[in-house]
Write a protein that holds these residues in place. Structure first.
Motif, mmCIF file in Angstrom:
data_model
loop_
_atom_site.group_PDB
_atom_site.id
_atom_site.type_symbol
_atom_site.label_atom_id
_atom_site.label_comp_id
_atom_site.label_asym_id
_atom_site.label_seq_id
_atom_site.Cartn_x
_atom_site.Cartn_y
_atom_site.Cartn_z
ATOM 1 N N TYR A 164 54.255 48.648 49.599
ATOM 2 C CA TYR A 164 54.181 48.863 48.156
ATOM 3 C C TYR A 164 53.847 47.588 47.413
ATOM 4 O O TYR A 164 53.015 47.566 46.504
ATOM 5 N N ARG A 165 54.540 46.544 47.812
ATOM 6 C CA ARG A 165 54.263 45.263 47.147
ATOM 7 C C ARG A 165 52.826 44.809 47.411
ATOM 8 O O ARG A 165 52.178 44.213 46.548
ATOM 9 N N GLY A 166 52.330 45.085 48.624
ATOM 10 C CA GLY A 166 50.927 44.731 48.913
ATOM 11 C C GLY A 166 49.952 45.499 48.035
ATOM 12 O O GLY A 166 48.933 44.963 47.575
ATOM 13 N N ILE A 167 50.282 46.791 47.819
ATOM 14 C CA ILE A 167 49.417 47.582 46.949
ATOM 15 C C ILE A 167 49.419 47.032 45.529
ATOM 16 O O ILE A 167 48.366 46.946 44.862
ATOM 17 N N ILE A 168 50.598 46.636 45.047
ATOM 18 C CA ILE A 168 50.683 46.049 43.697
ATOM 19 C C ILE A 168 49.859 44.771 43.612
ATOM 20 O O ILE A 168 49.124 44.530 42.643
ATOM 21 N N ASP A 169 49.970 43.944 44.685
ATOM 22 C CA ASP A 169 49.182 42.702 44.704
ATOM 23 C C ASP A 169 47.681 43.008 44.743
ATOM 24 O O ASP A 169 46.869 42.333 44.087
ATOM 25 N N GLN A 170 47.315 44.020 45.529
ATOM 26 C CA GLN A 170 45.903 44.388 45.592
ATOM 27 C C GLN A 170 45.391 44.873 44.228
ATOM 28 O O GLN A 170 44.264 44.580 43.839
ATOM 29 N N SER A 171 46.231 45.622 43.523
ATOM 30 C CA SER A 171 45.836 46.088 42.198
ATOM 31 C C SER A 171 45.599 44.920 41.252
ATOM 32 O O SER A 171 44.628 44.902 40.471
ATOM 33 N N ALA A 172 46.481 43.935 41.309
ATOM 34 C CA ALA A 172 46.299 42.748 40.456
ATOM 35 C C ALA A 172 45.021 42.003 40.820
ATOM 36 O O ALA A 172 44.255 41.570 39.935
#
Length: 482
Positions: A164-172
């Motif tokens: 999940y955190r990786g997805i958030i980072d990817q979105s940023a």
């Protein structure tokens, strides 16, 4: 040729390529993230569906036990089949971290199904107590399935927390990439648009500058536009037009100069022709002789003869003095009366002369010795051949802003063919017995004097007499000279 249309299409293709690249990039990242989200969500939904289906199966079993029927049994069978189908899909969600838990979870579902089946068999065997006991066991297992589902979901959440955190980072990072791509595309488009507009506006400015030079009358400066598109073709055409206009201006100037020289030569020729026609009469010696004879006749007592000689001498003196310049109609009419006095002395009662003169027209200027030759022709052709003589009418009047001079006789007249030949100068009447100037001479002198044609008309029929009409304008043309 690099046409403007090609440049526009190139700009459109560049923009389209950039937009497609951005769209593909964003679509790829979005699809990747969406797929990961869908996978995780699907795991949760499938596990949650196991709980729902197990509870539904307990409900359907209770309905069947309370009211055994074909409908409740069919509903129970549908719930059983659905739970077994979900069980097979849940087993596919195994991984290294949850393999043991999912195996137990699958066995628990199988045990639940077996317990439900036993409860149904006991019910069919009418072993009510045993059936209720199995129903209670199935209810307990269903509750345990719900608790185990929550435990597995909790474990899944902890497992995929880093994801999940990786997805958030990817979105940023994707947002940053979008901003940088937008800035890059904006810079490229601004640069490309500037170069594109410069390739069009620069030659247009050159054409505008050349047009201003042409407006100032500078047709000798060549037009150069260093492009390879329609504007270059337009500039070449414009330069070709400039060259043609410049050549035309030079040609017009040369023609104007030649025309001016030709006009001067024409005027000199007209003056020479007029002087040549006028020079046909120059008998100075005859004037002196007539004066001498007039004095001698007076001394001899022949006063009538003396008066006649005086009239002839005055007529000759008028001719000698007035042939070099224009005279008025009043002067011409006066000398015409003297001429007719001579003719009356010659023909006596055979000649009848009538005049109708408009005093307002007598100031009009005409070439000297214009009317006498016409009257003389009338005398020659209308009076001399006739034994009884004839009549001559002399009229001056104003008609439609013109001065008409009419000389009419009641002689034999002429046919249409002879009249046209006379106007065209193909034939001439018997020319002057006294002046030597005939009809054609008068017409030419009038045409030279007024600078136009169609001044003379003839009305005549055989046996009906002849009328000569001079239609003279009140104002002479600018090309005429006195």
């Amino acid at each position: 040729m690099n046409t403007i249309q090609k440049k526009i299409w190139m700009l459109a293709l560049v923009v389209l390529a950039m937009m497609i690249a951005i769209w593909l990039t964003l679509t790829f990242y979005n699809q990747k993230i969406q797929t990961q989200y869908n996978d995780i969500l699907q795991r949760y939904l499938q596990m949650n569906e196991v709980t729902s289906d197990s509870q539904q199966m307990v409900t359907d079993l209770n309905n069947y036990l309370l009211m055994p029927s074909q409908a409740t049994q069919s509903q129970l069978e549908n719930s059983r089949e659905q739970l077994l189908e979900v069980q097979s899909t849940v087993y596919e969600l195994r991984n290294v971290e949850n393999e043991f838990a999912l195996t137990n979870y699958s066995h628990l579902i199988s045990s639940f199904v077996e317990t439900v089946d036993r409860s149904i068999r006991f019910q069919e065997q009418e072993a009510t107590e045993a059936s209720l006991k199995e129903f209670t066991e199935a209810t307990r297992i269903s509750m345990y399935i719900s608790e185990m589902t929550l435990t597995i979901i909790d474990t899944e959440l902890k497992t995929y927390e880093r994801f999940y955190r990786g997805i958030i980072d990817q979105s940023a990072e994707l947002k940053k990439l979008g901003v940088w791509l937008l800035l890059l595309i904006t810079a490229v488009l601004v640069l490309f648009t500037y170069l594109f507009s410069l390739s069009i506006t620069k030659p247009i400015h050159q054409l505008t500058k050349a047009a201003n030079e042409l407006a100032k009358g500078r047709f000798d400066q060549a037009i150069h536009v260093d492009t390879n598109d329609e504007i270059s073709f337009l500039a070449k055409t414009f330069d070709h037009m400039r060259g043609n206009i410049n050549a035309m201006i030079l040609e017009i100037q040369q023609k104007a100069q030649l025309e001016s020289e030709l006009q001067d030569s024409k005027l000199l020729l007209q003056q020479s022709q007029l002087l040549n026609l006028q020079s046909q009469i120059n008998p100075h010696f005859l004037f002196n002789t007539l004066n001498t004879l007039s004095k001698k006749a007076y001394l001899d007592g022949a006063e009538e003869t003396s008066d006649l000689l005086v009239s002839v001498a005055s007529l000759l003196r008028y001719n000698l003095k007035r042939m070099d310049r224009a005279v008025t109609l009043a002067e011409e009419a006066f000398v015409l009366r003297q001429y007719m006095e001579i003719q009356k002395a010659r023909f006596s009662d055979r000649l009848q002369f009538f005049t109708e003169l408009d005093a307002a027209c007598l100031n009009l200027q005409i070439p000297g010795l214009t009317l006498q030759p016409l009257i003389e022709n009338a005398v020659i052709h209308a009076i001399e051949p006739e034994e009884d003589g004839g009549h001559i009418w002399f009229r001056i009047k104003e008609v439609n802003a013109e001065v008409w001079i009419e000389i009419e006789d009641n002689g034999k007249g002429m046919d249409q063919e002879k009249r046209l030949q006379l106007l065209d100068g193909a034939i001439t009447p018997v020319e002057g017995h006294s002046t030597g100037i005939g009809f054609t001479n008068v017409v030419k002198r009038l045409q030279l004097f007024y600078g136009k044609e169609d001044l003379v008309t003839i009305e005549s029929e055989v046996g009906q007499g002849t009328k000569i009409i001079l239609k003279l304008p009140k104002v002479r043309g600018t090309a005429n000279h006195d």
